[in-house]
Design a protein around this motif. Structure first.
Motif, PDB file in Angstrom:
ATOM      1  N   TYR A 198     -11.860  -1.993  -1.911  1.00 18.02           N
ATOM      2  CA  TYR A 198     -12.334  -2.864  -2.050  1.00 18.02           C
ATOM      3  C   TYR A 198     -11.664  -4.003  -1.599  1.00 18.02           C
ATOM      4  CZ  TYR A 198     -13.772  -1.664  -6.168  1.00 18.02           C
ATOM      5  OH  TYR A 198     -15.454  -0.954  -7.420  1.00 18.02           O
ATOM      6  N   VAL A 199     -11.879  -4.845  -1.239  1.00 16.68           N
ATOM      7  CA  VAL A 199     -12.445  -5.823   0.052  1.00 16.68           C
ATOM      8  C   VAL A 199     -11.081  -7.417  -0.218  1.00 16.68           C
ATOM      9  CG1 VAL A 199     -11.661  -7.424   2.079  1.00 16.68           C
ATOM     10  CG2 VAL A 199     -12.600  -5.397   2.136  1.00 16.68           C
ATOM     11  N   ASP A 200     -10.396  -7.068  -1.819  1.00 15.25           N
ATOM     12  CA  ASP A 200     -10.336  -8.266  -2.353  1.00 15.25           C
ATOM     13  C   ASP A 200      -8.746  -9.138  -2.109  1.00 15.25           C
ATOM     14  OD1 ASP A 200      -9.172  -5.937  -4.816  1.00 15.25           O
ATOM     15  OD2 ASP A 200      -8.662  -6.232  -3.123  1.00 15.25           O
ATOM     16  N   GLY A 201      -8.049  -9.020  -1.684  1.00 14.27           N
ATOM     17  CA  GLY A 201      -6.648  -9.289  -0.913  1.00 14.27           C
ATOM     18  C   GLY A 201      -5.025  -9.567  -2.456  1.00 14.27           C
ATOM     19  N   GLY A 202      -6.311  -8.146  -2.738  1.00 15.81           N
ATOM     20  CA  GLY A 202      -5.560  -7.476  -4.316  1.00 15.81           C
ATOM     21  C   GLY A 202      -5.633  -7.386  -5.454  1.00 15.81           C
ATOM     22  N   ILE A 203      -6.793  -8.773  -5.947  1.00 14.93           N
ATOM     23  CA  ILE A 203      -6.374  -9.299  -6.884  1.00 14.93           C
ATOM     24  C   ILE A 203      -6.783  -7.599  -7.868  1.00 14.93           C
ATOM     25  CG2 ILE A 203      -9.050  -9.985  -7.032  1.00 14.93           C
ATOM     26  CD1 ILE A 203      -8.925 -12.171  -8.603  1.00 14.93           C
ATOM     27  N   LEU A 204      -7.211  -6.722  -7.547  1.00 16.40           N
ATOM     28  CA  LEU A 204      -7.844  -4.974  -8.657  1.00 16.40           C
ATOM     29  C   LEU A 204      -6.230  -4.524  -9.037  1.00 16.40           C
ATOM     30  CD1 LEU A 204     -11.550  -3.981  -6.766  1.00 16.40           C
ATOM     31  CD2 LEU A 204     -10.445  -4.993  -9.762  1.00 16.40           C
ATOM     32  N   ALA A 205      -4.685  -5.042  -8.270  1.00 18.98           N
ATOM     33  CA  ALA A 205      -4.436  -4.044  -8.211  1.00 18.98           C
ATOM     34  C   ALA A 205      -3.279  -4.595  -8.832  1.00 18.98           C
ATOM     35  CB  ALA A 205      -3.634  -4.130  -6.751  1.00 18.98           C
ATOM     36  N   SER A 206      -3.863  -6.553  -8.993  1.00 22.58           N
ATOM     37  CA  SER A 206      -2.609  -7.320  -9.834  1.00 22.58           C
ATOM     38  C   SER A 206      -3.009  -7.893 -11.487  1.00 22.58           C
ATOM     39  CB  SER A 206      -2.402  -8.120  -8.897  1.00 22.58           C
ATOM     40  OG  SER A 206      -1.328  -9.430 -10.345  1.00 22.58           O
ATOM     41  N   ILE A 207      -2.268  -8.071 -12.820  1.00 23.04           N
ATOM     42  CA  ILE A 207      -2.281  -8.342 -13.400  1.00 23.04           C
ATOM     43  C   ILE A 207      -2.740 -10.030 -13.219  1.00 23.04           C
ATOM     44  CG2 ILE A 207      -2.327  -7.042 -15.031  1.00 23.04           C
ATOM     45  CD1 ILE A 207       1.059  -8.508 -16.066  1.00 23.04           C
TER      46      ILE A 207
END
Ligand code: NAP
Ligand code: GCO
Length: 263
Positions: free
Chosen positions: A250-259
């Motif tokens: 995932y190359v997503d700026g961290g969005i999937l890791a954060s609520i």
């Protein structure tokens, strides 16, 4: 001194097919693979689009070769891959990038619209992979990169067909890994976050609530750029990832890791 050599990232002598590589993410990834030494082949649906892309590649000093075929047309794909193998050579790297999205509330979406998204975003990737894999087996190696999505993991309103397709593409990635890993074929996914391309342009229009929503939810506090995907693509296309298989990066700026941040 370690035996590690940076030339594991080198793609000299490799032939890469990037489907839909005429603009957006595909064009960006193809440009990076070319910079790493690969010969670029790309496709689109129309002669005009392929011809325009040829000029765009030329403007970047990239001698890319374009072919016109629809990835959902099994006969056309088989004929095109045969033509590419005759004219350019056997494909070493396949980037299954081509795709569409339809943003329609589920109860308003016709089955025909739903089927079209599944056909292009999932079945099309199966069709192209099925046509390319035999050459990779013969050659003794291959890299397949499926362009998945955050919607391979999460749903949201209006993208039921797209999320279904991208979730399926994550599992197709794992299945190709399982079925062809013994042939030294690595099949991985790249899961971009929200990237500024023509596909997301409607979401980034001035004042569109989604624009700030994404910036607020992304730990990097910005939309992604095509350039953010280039290094990960070269990694997954190169010998540097020969023991990475069935993975979605995932190359997503961290969005999937954060609520998301507290308002
Ligand atoms: P895009 O700007 O809409 O480009 C899509 C490409 O796919 C175009 O070149 C298009 O060519 C081609 N294409 C569509 N249907 C095709 C078909 N049946 N046969 C052959 N080519 C076809 O999209 P993008 O934003 O660059 O996205 C590229 C990939 O990344 C897609 O799979 C998308 O789902 C995925 N993705 C995008 C984002 C994002 O935020 N942008 C995030 C995650 C994943 P034509 O225009 O000629 O049809
Ligand atoms: C949407 C967007 C997303 C992005 C991407 C996110 O409408 O939600 O288009 O689907 O394209 O897939 O990873």
């Amino acid at each position: 001194m370690s035996n590690f050599k940076m030339d594991v990232f080198n793609l000299d002598g490799k032939i890469a097919l990037v489907t839909g590589g005429i603009y957006g993410i595909g064009f960006g990834i193809a440009s990076a693979l070319a910079a790493a030494g690969a010969t670029i082949v790309y496709n689109s649906n129309t002669t005009e689009a392929v011809a325009q892309a040829e000029k765009d590649y030329e403007a970047k000093g990239i001698d890319a070769k374009g072919y016109v075929f629809d990835i959902t047309d099994e006969e056309a794909v088989a004929a095109a891959i045969k033509q590419i193998e005759e004219e350019v050579g056997t494909i070493d790297i396949l980037v299954n990038n081509a795709g569409i999205i339809k943003r329609i509330p589920m109860l308003e979406m016709s089955a025909a619209d739903y089927r079209q998204v599944i056909d292009i975003d999932l079945t099309g990737q199966f069709i192209v992979s099925k046509a390319v894999i035999p050459g990779m087996i013969t050659k003794g190696h291959g890299k397949i990169i499926n362009i998945c999505s955050m919607m391979s993991e999460l749903g949201r309103e209006t993208v039921s067909a797209y999320a279904s397709a991208k979730g399926g593409l994550k599992m197709l990635t794992k299945n190709i890994c399982a079925e062809f890993g013994e042939h030294n074929i690595q099949c991985n996914g790249i899961g971009p976050g929200y990237i500024a391309t023509p596909q997301t342009a409607p979401l980034r229009e001035e004042g569109h609530p989604f624009n700030n929503f994404i910036i607020d939810k992304t730990p990097a506090a910005r939309w992604g750029e095509v350039e953010d995907l280039q290094g990960p693509a070269v990694f997954l296309a190169s010998d540097a990832s020969n023991f990475v298989n069935g993975h979605v990066l995932y190359v997503d700026g961290g969005i999937l890791a954060s609520i998301g941040k507290q308002p």
